[in-house]
Design a protein around this motif. Structure first.
Motif, PDB file in Angstrom:
ATOM      1  N   TRP A 211       0.797  -1.221   0.000  1.00 64.98           N
ATOM      2  CA  TRP A 211       0.000   0.000   0.000  1.00 64.98           C
ATOM      3  C   TRP A 211       0.837   1.283   0.000  1.00 64.98           C
ATOM      4  O   TRP A 211       0.255   2.378  -0.081  1.00 64.98           O
ATOM      5  N   THR A 215      -0.508   5.020  -1.323  1.00 67.91           N
ATOM      6  CA  THR A 215      -0.653   6.051  -0.293  1.00 67.91           C
ATOM      7  C   THR A 215       0.173   7.283  -0.627  1.00 67.91           C
ATOM      8  O   THR A 215      -0.258   8.420  -0.416  1.00 67.91           O
ATOM      9  N   ARG A 275      -7.343   4.526   7.529  1.00 71.82           N
ATOM     10  CA  ARG A 275      -7.552   3.969   6.187  1.00 71.82           C
ATOM     11  C   ARG A 275      -9.021   4.046   5.783  1.00 71.82           C
ATOM     12  O   ARG A 275      -9.352   4.267   4.623  1.00 71.82           O
ATOM     13  N   LEU A 320      -3.386  10.440   6.339  1.00 71.95           N
ATOM     14  CA  LEU A 320      -2.339   9.994   5.424  1.00 71.95           C
ATOM     15  C   LEU A 320      -1.028   9.723   6.155  1.00 71.95           C
ATOM     16  O   LEU A 320      -0.363   8.709   5.922  1.00 71.95           O
ATOM     17  N   VAL A 323      -1.342   6.589   8.427  1.00 68.31           N
ATOM     18  CA  VAL A 323      -1.287   5.363   7.619  1.00 68.31           C
ATOM     19  C   VAL A 323       0.158   5.025   7.272  1.00 68.31           C
ATOM     20  O   VAL A 323       0.599   3.871   7.404  1.00 68.31           O
ATOM     21  N   ALA A 381      -8.015   6.099  -3.011  1.00 64.80           N
ATOM     22  CA  ALA A 381      -8.109   5.669  -1.616  1.00 64.80           C
ATOM     23  C   ALA A 381      -9.261   4.690  -1.406  1.00 64.80           C
ATOM     24  O   ALA A 381      -9.121   3.684  -0.708  1.00 64.80           O
TER      25      ALA A 381
END
Length: 396
Positions: A211, A215, A275, A320, A323, A381
């Motif tokens: 991910w 991201t 998330r 963000l 994450v 996203a």
């Protein structure tokens, strides 16, 4: 290192958080100051707004390159050393900016400041995830990120007033002094445990983390939208709405107040997962930028709009960054360095692309472009979140 977070007292946690908050405040004070005084600085060095905005591009580009390369050099020395070096470079760059007598020196000063911010910011975010007690990471991150709000509510408007009544050069002198105080504060942070010092990780290794590329792409689009609008907000307020530097400072103050208000609800992100919230928040930001087209007709509605913009921008940023810090403990600092690349590479590109669009089609056009970028980021996203659910359902 997580054991360190569990063992510190509430007082130590408050002190450590305050030091990191100050570091972010200084970075924000420099990053955000140029917009409300763009016209004043440009007139002083005989340059127009789009050309003066090259300094913003230089800052963004240098921050991105620093996050990509210099972070890797400093990474094995730990976050405290990285914060110290970054703070020293930032202070030097801000000082050069304040002394600049031409566009070239202005650009050079901001480039040097960008080199410092590029390593200072990921180190501050990385240290936040280390000092925060388990289960309270987003809440503590929210308070550290509030440094952006403090810079907008206090540092930038105050500096704008100094620029209006005295000189924009003294405004940068004040930020230089704050940067030096921040460097001194870093020395009070706990040392990195010798058995848990972060190992140097390569770019390829970090990008292989699940991910991470998606991201980072979302972060790039998000920051393109923000910096593309923010950079020309002050010039629009002064030239089109016929406001002074102080008037432009009020718009920045509104954004900062909204940004700060969002820090109070940082715990919501811990409850519902960053998330899960990232996609919906980006969709809301898409709508906020479109509302800005109608709200930018007068100073009062522009300030109110900026408050709402600040609230949702802070929540999006918190999601963000949180994450990224949780994707991989081994590659956390490198991933945050790559975040600087994505975020401030976006700032560099936005200042150039949005500058041309602003000059050609006006402020409303750049708001529409920002909305389109947030829509794209939201779709990525949401799709990413759906793929994660599908993999869990298949037992992956």
């Amino acid at each position: 290192m997580r054991d360190v977070a569990h063992s510190v007292s509430a007082g130590q946690l408050l002190k450590n958080t305050t030091v990191l908050l100050l570091a972010v405040t200084v970075i924000g004070a420099n990053a955000f100051l140029l917009s409300p005084i763009l016209k004043t600085v440009g007139d002083s060095i005989h340059s127009n707004a789009p050309m003066t905005a090259w300094a913003v591009s230089a800052y963004g580009g240098a921050t991105a390159l620093s996050g990509l390369f210099l972070t890797a050099v400093l990474q094995p020395r730990g976050y405290r050393f990285t914060l110290f070096v970054g703070g020293a470079l930032l202070a030097a760059g801000v000082a050069v900016t304040g002394l600049a007598g031409s566009l070239g020196f202005l650009v050079a000063g901001q480039a040097l400041a960008g080199l410092g911010a590029g390593v200072m910011l990921p180190a501050a975010y990385g240290a936040t995830s280390v000092i925060a007690p388990e289960g309270r990471e987003s809440r503590v991150m929210g308070w550290v990120i509030a440094g952006w709000s403090i810079s907008l509510v206090l540092a930038v408007p105050t500096s704008a007033m100094i620029a209006h009544y005295v000189s924009w050069r003294y405004a940068y002198l004040v930020i230089t002094l704050l940067a030096l105080i921040s460097v001194a504060g870093v020395a009070t942070l706990p040392a990195d445990p010798s058995n848990d010092s972060p190992r140097r990780s390569g770019i390829t290794q970090a990008l292989r983390v699940a991910w991470a590329p998606s991201t980072l792409l979302v972060s790039f689009l998000y920051m393109c939208a923000f910096y593309g609008v923010y950079t020309f907000l002050g010039d629009y307020t002064q030239r089109v709405l016929n406001q002074s530097t102080i008037g432009a400072g009020f718009v920045v103050l509104g954004y900062g107040l909204g940004f700060g208000l969002a820090s109070v609800v940082g715990g919501v992100i811990d409850r519902y997962s960053p998330r899960t919230l990232a996609g919906p928040l980006l969709l809301i930001l898409c709508a906020v930028y479109l509302v800005g087209v109608a709200a930018s007709g007068c100073l009062a509605t522009l300030v109110l709009w900026a408050i709402v913009w600040g609230v949702f921008n802070q929540l999006g940023l918190n999601c963000l960054v949180t994450v990224l810090t949780h994707l991989s403990s081994e590659h956390a600092l490198r991933l945050l360095g790559l975040y600087s690349v994505a975020a401030y590479g976006g700032a560099m590109i936005a200042a150039l692309v949005f500058g041309s669009l602003y000059q050609w089609a006006g402020f409303g056009a750049i708001l529409v472009l920002a909305s389109a970028l947030c829509m794209t980021a939201a779709l990525i996203a949401v799709k990413l979140r759906g793929r994660q659910h599908a993999e869990r359902g298949c037992g992956v």
